[in-house]
Design an enzyme around this catalytic site. Structure first.
Site, PDB file in Angstrom:
ATOM      1  N   LYS A   1       0.822  -1.205   0.000  1.00 67.39           N
ATOM      2  CA  LYS A   1       0.000   0.000   0.000  1.00 67.39           C
ATOM      3  C   LYS A   1       0.862   1.263   0.000  1.00 67.39           C
ATOM      4  O   LYS A   1       1.844   1.338   0.719  1.00 67.39           O
ATOM      5  CB  LYS A   1      -0.926   0.001   1.213  1.00 67.39           C
ATOM      6  CG  LYS A   1      -1.893  -1.182   1.249  1.00 67.39           C
ATOM      7  CD  LYS A   1      -2.780  -1.164   2.481  1.00 67.39           C
ATOM      8  CE  LYS A   1      -1.993  -1.355   3.752  1.00 67.39           C
ATOM      9  NZ  LYS A   1      -2.862  -1.520   4.939  1.00 67.39           N
TER      10      LYS A   1
ATOM     11  N   THR B   1      -8.113  10.241   7.791  1.00 67.05           N
ATOM     12  CA  THR B   1      -7.829   8.965   7.131  1.00 67.05           C
ATOM     13  C   THR B   1      -7.741   7.802   8.117  1.00 67.05           C
ATOM     14  O   THR B   1      -7.294   6.716   7.751  1.00 67.05           O
ATOM     15  CB  THR B   1      -6.515   9.057   6.354  1.00 67.05           C
ATOM     16  OG1 THR B   1      -5.445   9.362   7.273  1.00 67.05           O
ATOM     17  CG2 THR B   1      -6.578  10.136   5.283  1.00 67.05           C
TER      18      THR B   1
ATOM     19  N   GLY C   1      -8.209   4.586   9.995  1.00 67.95           N
ATOM     20  CA  GLY C   1      -8.910   3.346   9.701  1.00 67.95           C
ATOM     21  C   GLY C   1      -8.838   2.876   8.266  1.00 67.95           C
ATOM     22  O   GLY C   1      -9.475   1.883   7.917  1.00 67.95           O
ATOM     23  N   THR C   2      -8.041   3.535   7.431  1.00 65.88           N
ATOM     24  CA  THR C   2      -8.008   3.138   6.021  1.00 65.88           C
ATOM     25  C   THR C   2      -7.473   1.722   5.832  1.00 65.88           C
ATOM     26  O   THR C   2      -7.995   0.956   5.022  1.00 65.88           O
ATOM     27  CB  THR C   2      -7.162   4.119   5.190  1.00 65.88           C
ATOM     28  OG1 THR C   2      -5.896   4.308   5.842  1.00 65.88           O
ATOM     29  CG2 THR C   2      -7.859   5.454   5.033  1.00 65.88           C
ATOM     30  N   GLY C   3      -6.411   1.373   6.573  1.00 66.32           N
ATOM     31  CA  GLY C   3      -5.836   0.040   6.423  1.00 66.32           C
ATOM     32  C   GLY C   3      -6.798  -1.055   6.849  1.00 66.32           C
ATOM     33  O   GLY C   3      -6.963  -2.062   6.153  1.00 66.32           O
ATOM     34  N   CYS C   4      -7.437  -0.857   7.998  1.00 66.03           N
ATOM     35  CA  CYS C   4      -8.433  -1.823   8.474  1.00 66.03           C
ATOM     36  C   CYS C   4      -9.583  -1.944   7.478  1.00 66.03           C
ATOM     37  O   CYS C   4     -10.059  -3.044   7.182  1.00 66.03           O
ATOM     38  CB  CYS C   4      -8.985  -1.393   9.829  1.00 66.03           C
ATOM     39  SG  CYS C   4      -7.755  -1.225  11.125  1.00 66.03           S
TER      40      CYS C   4
END
Length: 266
Positions: free
Chosen positions: A176, A209, A211-214
């Site tokens: 990512k 932003t 929580g984007t990975g979760c």
């Protein structure tokens, strides 16, 4: 007649601020019409400004949660998020090794997107043993550097890192680019042993932003549960996250969360 939805499981930590972790995962599942189930690994006291306390659950309690779901409801796909420490990682890995026909999305939560290490070196070593179980592995830039053993500063670096990490046993890897502050921001690289490609959408200019990975890994999990191929699941998940960023939430005094419920606003 009652609707029978696919079932997804998240094995992750709780975010009291509601922006990431179990809370983000369950909202993401819901907005894909997938029934979300959960196994809590730790409880955090956090808000938009940061984390002030973390309490781990016993590995036995975590496995009991997982077994309760699997023995009654069945699971089409699952994801792991924050596993926190070596005993928890080893217990979860041992359990997942016994599963058959369940897609596993592994979000190798080791380092934040700002570069802060979140778990100790023993936990990182244990987490590497979970990688071969991954249908899709979703490291951020800094996690990909640890797993590949190389610095990542360019698109070519992202590609070679994805290939190196794939060699650790994951069926597919997404490196990512959300942590970059240049033209690579928002560009991800996919590699599944055959296809090496960029995943791109519009870049949303927002400071909110959290929580984007979760959310990305949960959206991949939901789409796998719905029957999509891993590559299609990843593309759909990235579009969902992009739209959630476009409707990010200006709440709190720090970094707000993405807007998981944006479909209700459009």
């Amino acid at each position: 007649m009652a609707y029978i939805p696919p079932v997804a499981l998240t094995i992750a930590g709780s975010d009291s601020g509601g922006g990431a972790g179990i809370q983000a995962d369950l909202r993401t599942f819901s907005f894909h019409a997938v029934h979300g189930t959960s196994a809590l690994t730790c409880i955090t006291a956090q808000n938009t400004q940061g984390v002030s306390r973390v309490d781990a659950l016993a590995p036995e309690a975590i496995i009991a949660q997982i077994e309760a779901v699997f023995t009654d409801m069945g699971v089409q796909a699952l994801k792991t998020g924050m596993l926190l420490n070596q005993p928890i990682i080893e217990a979860v890995t041992d359990y997942l090794k016994g599963l058959v026909d369940v897609d596993c999305v592994i979000d190798p939560v080791m380092v934040s997107r700002t570069g802060a290490q979140l778990i100790d070196d023993n936990a990182i070593a244990a987490l590497k043993k979970l990688i071969p179980l991954a249908t899709v592995l979703t490291p951020n830039r800094y996690e990909a550097e640890i797993l590949s053993g190389q610095s990542i500063k360019t698109l070519e670096h992202m590609k070679t890192a994805a290939q190196a990490i794939h060699g650790l046993g994951a069926k597919a890897v997404i490196v990512k680019g959300g942590g970059f502050d240049n033209e690579l921001r928002g560009i991800d690289v996919w590699y599944d042993g055959t296809t090496l490609t960029k995943l791109t959408t519009s870049c949303i200019d927002t400071a909110d932003t959290h929580g984007t990975g979760c959310t990305l890994s949960a959206a991949i999990t939901a789409n796998l549960a719905l029957g999509h191929t891993p590559f299609e699941a990843a593309k759909r998940a990235k579009e969902y996250v992009t739209q959630a960023l476009n409707y990010s939430l200006r709440i709190g005094t720090g970094q707000g969360p993405v807007g998981h419920f944006y479909p209700l606003l459009t």
